[in-house]
Write an enzyme that holds these catalytic residues in place. Structure first.
Site, short mmCIF file in Angstrom:
data_model
loop_
_atom_site.label_atom_id
_atom_site.label_comp_id
_atom_site.label_asym_id
_atom_site.label_seq_id
_atom_site.Cartn_x
_atom_site.Cartn_y
_atom_site.Cartn_z
N ALA A 272 0.85 -1.20 0.00
CA ALA A 272 0.00 0.00 0.00
C ALA A 272 0.88 1.24 0.00
CB ALA A 272 -0.94 0.00 1.21
N GLY A 273 1.92 1.19 -0.84
CA GLY A 273 2.83 2.32 -0.94
C GLY A 273 2.39 3.30 -2.00
N VAL B 86 2.66 3.35 -5.20
CA VAL B 86 2.06 2.82 -6.43
C VAL B 86 0.81 1.99 -6.12
CG1 VAL B 86 2.42 1.34 -8.44
CG2 VAL B 86 4.24 2.86 -7.68
N ASN C 212 9.62 -3.10 -11.63
CA ASN C 212 10.50 -2.61 -12.69
C ASN C 212 11.37 -3.73 -13.24
OD1 ASN C 212 9.56 0.06 -12.49
ND2 ASN C 212 10.92 0.45 -10.75
N LYS D 268 9.24 0.76 -21.15
CA LYS D 268 9.40 1.42 -19.85
C LYS D 268 10.78 1.12 -19.26
CE LYS D 268 7.53 2.13 -15.25
NZ LYS D 268 6.52 1.79 -14.23
#
Length: 307
Positions: free
Chosen positions: A10-11, A13, A104, A185
């Site tokens: 729940a950061g 992002v 990522n 990305k």
């Protein structure tokens, strides 16, 4: 039946996308650690955004409280936390669960598939500028965020999941070419991370220096050459967009990896830079700038680990 969604983390992002989905009425649960659970229980999950502020009481569980599989798992932890996250979320993965990782790089796809099976793991990426402040609030800035996901194997229907993953506050994009999206990305992140971490500066600061834009062009070239060799060449307009973004002399943009590094925190060095270097080596691609960045960040990690 309304799909049950588990957001792992729940950061900045996962908290943003999960909060928007929950506010829109979707069945969303956040898998959190006890410290974050205590914080959010006291303050609520707070978004500060040009698209509308929001505060809501999130439905949260910790790993020991998972009692059934979920239909969709949105995995939004830092790449270096993947191993721990897989242990925590394992009881939530059933035969029909679809995992959408927003990590990522690319190596996590194989790691997740090895643990949960290839049929469970979809491709995913997101585009968002967000951060946590000292009180745990999520600040989102810039353009409207995007959540992009797509199939990696037969039987994964991204279009069927679109409604379940749609809400005001971000764009939902089911993609038939998700691996290319992820490579696009990754190229941006690796180029930006190299620029900021190696130069210890913002995009604009480097662009204003003599030779700065030449350095940026050379870095982007190493990344795009590697992507093409692996089988995911970037379209010319995508390369031009990355180049334009990273050569703006008035830009204050920095990479999250550089911000973490500046604070003495763990960094996603191996996932963003090291793995790209390894893939370049496997295809005989010379990447002297990425090599130097990889060495620089490994030295940082070594010193951090020995403190």
């Amino acid at each position: 039946m309304t799909p049950k969604i588990l957001v792992v983390g729940a950061g900045a992002v996962g908290g943003y996308f999960g909060a928007r989905l929950a506010a829109a009425g979707h069945d969303v649960t956040f898998l959190v650690r006890p410290r974050r659970q205590a914080q959010l229980s006291a303050t609520g999950l707070c978004l500060v955004s040009p698209l509308g502020d929001a505060t809501l009481p999130p439905h949260m569980i910790t790993a020991d409280q998972i009692i059934h599989p979920y239909d969709i798992v949105i995995l939004s932890v830092k790449a270096y936390s993947l191993a721990a996250a897989m242990v925590d979320m394992a009881p939530a993965i059933g035969p029909q669960t679809r995992i959408i990782p927003l990590l990522n790089g690319m190596r996590h796809l194989d790691v997740l598939a090895s643990r949960f099976g290839r049929e469970a793991v979809m491709g995913g990426t997101c585009f968002i500028v967000s951060s946590l402040d000292g009180e745990g609030r999520i600040h989102q800035a810039g353009v409207t965020p995007r959540l992009v996901f797509g199939p990696l194997v037969a039987g994964q229907d991204a279009n069927a999941m679109t409604d379940a993953l749609s809400a005001p506050g971000f764009e939902t994009v089911p993609s038939p070419h998700i691996l290319q999206d992820m490579w696009n990305k990754w190229t941006l992140l690796a180029s930006l991370g190299t620029l900021c971490c190696l130069m210890r500066a913002s995009v604009g600061e480097v662009a204003r220096l003599p030779g700065g834009t030449d350095f940026v062009h050379a870095t982007i070239k190493e990344c795009t050459t590697t992507a093409a060799a692996v089988g995911y060449p970037l379209a010319p307009d995508t390369i031009n967009a990355i180049t334009k973004r990273l050569t703006q002399p008035d830009s204050t943009l920095t990479s999250s990896m550089f911000r973490d590094l500046s604070q003495g925190a763990p960094v996603e060095a191996q996932q963003i830079i090291g793995d790209l270097v390894a893939r370049a080596r496997a295809h005989g691609i010379a990447t002297p700038i990425l090599d130097l960045t990889d060495l620089n960040l490994r030295a940082y990690e070594l010193r951090r680990d020995t403190r």
